[in-house]
Design a protein around this motif. Structure first.
Motif, PDB file in Angstrom:
ATOM      1  N   LEU A 183      -6.844  13.239  10.690  1.00 30.93           N
ATOM      2  CA  LEU A 183      -6.954  14.689  10.851  1.00 30.93           C
ATOM      3  C   LEU A 183      -6.083  15.681   9.838  1.00 30.93           C
ATOM      4  O   LEU A 183      -5.905  16.837   9.920  1.00 30.93           O
ATOM      5  N   PHE A 193     -14.730  18.280  15.997  1.00 34.57           N
ATOM      6  CA  PHE A 193     -13.825  19.084  15.439  1.00 34.57           C
ATOM      7  C   PHE A 193     -14.722  19.906  14.387  1.00 34.57           C
ATOM      8  O   PHE A 193     -15.361  19.556  13.599  1.00 34.57           O
ATOM      9  N   THR A 194     -14.454  21.274  14.194  1.00 27.41           N
ATOM     10  CA  THR A 194     -15.123  22.096  13.267  1.00 27.41           C
ATOM     11  C   THR A 194     -14.467  22.350  12.236  1.00 27.41           C
ATOM     12  O   THR A 194     -13.111  22.694  12.007  1.00 27.41           O
ATOM     13  N   PHE A 195     -15.160  22.468  11.092  1.00 23.84           N
ATOM     14  CA  PHE A 195     -14.681  23.039   9.559  1.00 23.84           C
ATOM     15  C   PHE A 195     -15.309  24.433   9.503  1.00 23.84           C
ATOM     16  O   PHE A 195     -16.577  24.646  10.042  1.00 23.84           O
ATOM     17  N   LEU A 241     -16.316  20.689   5.108  1.00 22.21           N
ATOM     18  CA  LEU A 241     -16.677  19.409   5.807  1.00 22.21           C
ATOM     19  C   LEU A 241     -16.632  18.155   4.919  1.00 22.21           C
ATOM     20  O   LEU A 241     -16.191  17.160   5.254  1.00 22.21           O
ATOM     21  N   TYR A 250     -14.598  14.500   4.093  1.00 25.81           N
ATOM     22  CA  TYR A 250     -15.231  13.405   4.278  1.00 25.81           C
ATOM     23  C   TYR A 250     -15.028  12.591   3.069  1.00 25.81           C
ATOM     24  O   TYR A 250     -14.636  11.417   3.183  1.00 25.81           O
ATOM     25  N   ARG A 273     -11.465  11.456   3.415  1.00 29.66           N
ATOM     26  CA  ARG A 273     -11.450  10.226   4.468  1.00 29.66           C
ATOM     27  C   ARG A 273     -11.862   8.937   3.537  1.00 29.66           C
ATOM     28  O   ARG A 273     -11.100   8.003   3.971  1.00 29.66           O
ATOM     29  N   SER A 330     -23.484  17.421  11.087  1.00 26.97           N
ATOM     30  CA  SER A 330     -22.271  16.685  11.692  1.00 26.97           C
ATOM     31  C   SER A 330     -22.207  15.326  11.147  1.00 26.97           C
ATOM     32  O   SER A 330     -23.172  14.701  10.786  1.00 26.97           O
ATOM     33  N   TYR A 379     -20.269  11.569  12.050  1.00 21.90           N
ATOM     34  CA  TYR A 379     -19.670  11.034  13.248  1.00 21.90           C
ATOM     35  C   TYR A 379     -18.750   9.720  12.785  1.00 21.90           C
ATOM     36  O   TYR A 379     -19.429   9.108  11.761  1.00 21.90           O
ATOM     37  N   GLU A 422     -16.416  13.686  16.143  1.00 23.39           N
ATOM     38  CA  GLU A 422     -17.585  14.382  15.359  1.00 23.39           C
ATOM     39  C   GLU A 422     -16.824  15.296  14.327  1.00 23.39           C
ATOM     40  O   GLU A 422     -15.951  16.134  14.962  1.00 23.39           O
ATOM     41  N   THR A 423     -17.145  15.572  13.256  1.00 26.35           N
ATOM     42  CA  THR A 423     -16.721  16.488  12.359  1.00 26.35           C
ATOM     43  C   THR A 423     -17.987  17.392  12.085  1.00 26.35           C
ATOM     44  O   THR A 423     -19.026  16.815  11.658  1.00 26.35           O
ATOM     45  N   GLN A 424     -17.961  18.444  12.116  1.00 22.54           N
ATOM     46  CA  GLN A 424     -19.118  19.563  12.023  1.00 22.54           C
ATOM     47  C   GLN A 424     -18.860  20.853  11.473  1.00 22.54           C
ATOM     48  O   GLN A 424     -17.671  21.360  11.139  1.00 22.54           O
TER      49      GLN A 424
END
Length: 204
Positions: A48, A94-96, A102, A106, A109, A127, A129, A139-141
């Motif tokens: 995060l 979690f929303t970007f 996003l 990615y 990370r 998204s 995952y 989920e990041t979306q």
């Protein structure tokens, strides 16, 4: 008659009949029980881009924004491994704000060894995952539409009725297209592939 002021300064009658329960203003936090305490703390602070607000031997509070905590982790002795076939929470999302953000997260990370297990354009969202160390799914979306009305219209369309799961995408391909100057709106438009089933997450 008993009444009190609400946050907008008006008076509400606590005894009045209601057709609908007053909705919360926001979703505040998620608490996860774990026997994998320190690896989970390390994962969520990295995942995060967050920070620890308070931690001791049995609980940790993590935030990444103005809220005092978004994730809490409780170290409970005797906690067993997650059972993939049991009922319960499927994933946390979690929303970007943009597709660029996003995909930047990615890549950041990925530098820390955290890679997605599934990347998909659902239609309403694009998204990515991930699994945490306990195999809770995250989920990041990014929203694919500029308004809730447009997203709702797509979700009412024959395309979504046929395939509510989505079309798999390659995040590296998306980055390449962004670097070449293609618009986010163009990239976020879902490629239609017809009906498909839910992936087998247990096999991932």
């Amino acid at each position: 008659m008993v009444s009190d002021k609400t946050t907008n300064g008006t008076f509400d009658d606590f005894d009045a009949p209601a057709q609908k329960v007053l909705s919360p203003s926001t979703l505040a936090h998620v608490v996860l029980r774990t026997a994998n305490f320190q690896p989970m703390i390390d994962f969520y602070t990295n995942f995060l881009g967050g920070k620890i607000v308070h931690a001791n031997d049995f609980i940790a509070f993590i935030t990444y924004d103005e809220e005092h905590h978004r994730i809490a982790l409780i170290n409970v002795p005797g906690t067993g491994p997650k059972q993939p076939k049991s009922s319960g929470l499927e994933h946390i999302a979690f929303t970007f704000p943009t597709l660029h953000a996003l995909l930047l997260a990615y890549r950041q990370r990925k530098q820390k060894g955290i890679e997605p297990v599934w990347t998909v354009n659902h239609g309403p969202t694009t998204s990515l995952y991930y699994f945490d160390p306990d195999r809770n799914m995250l989920e990041t979306q990014v929203d694919n539409f500029d308004s809730v009305e447009d997203a709702n219209a797509f979700m009412s369309s024959p395309y979504f009725a046929e395939n509510p799961i989505g079309t798999d995408v390659d995040p590296e391909d998306i980055i390449s297209r962004l670097k070449k100057g293609e618009s986010e709106a163009s990239i976020k438009k879902r490629v239609e592939i017809g009906a498909r089933g839910v992936p087998d997450f247990d096999a991932m």
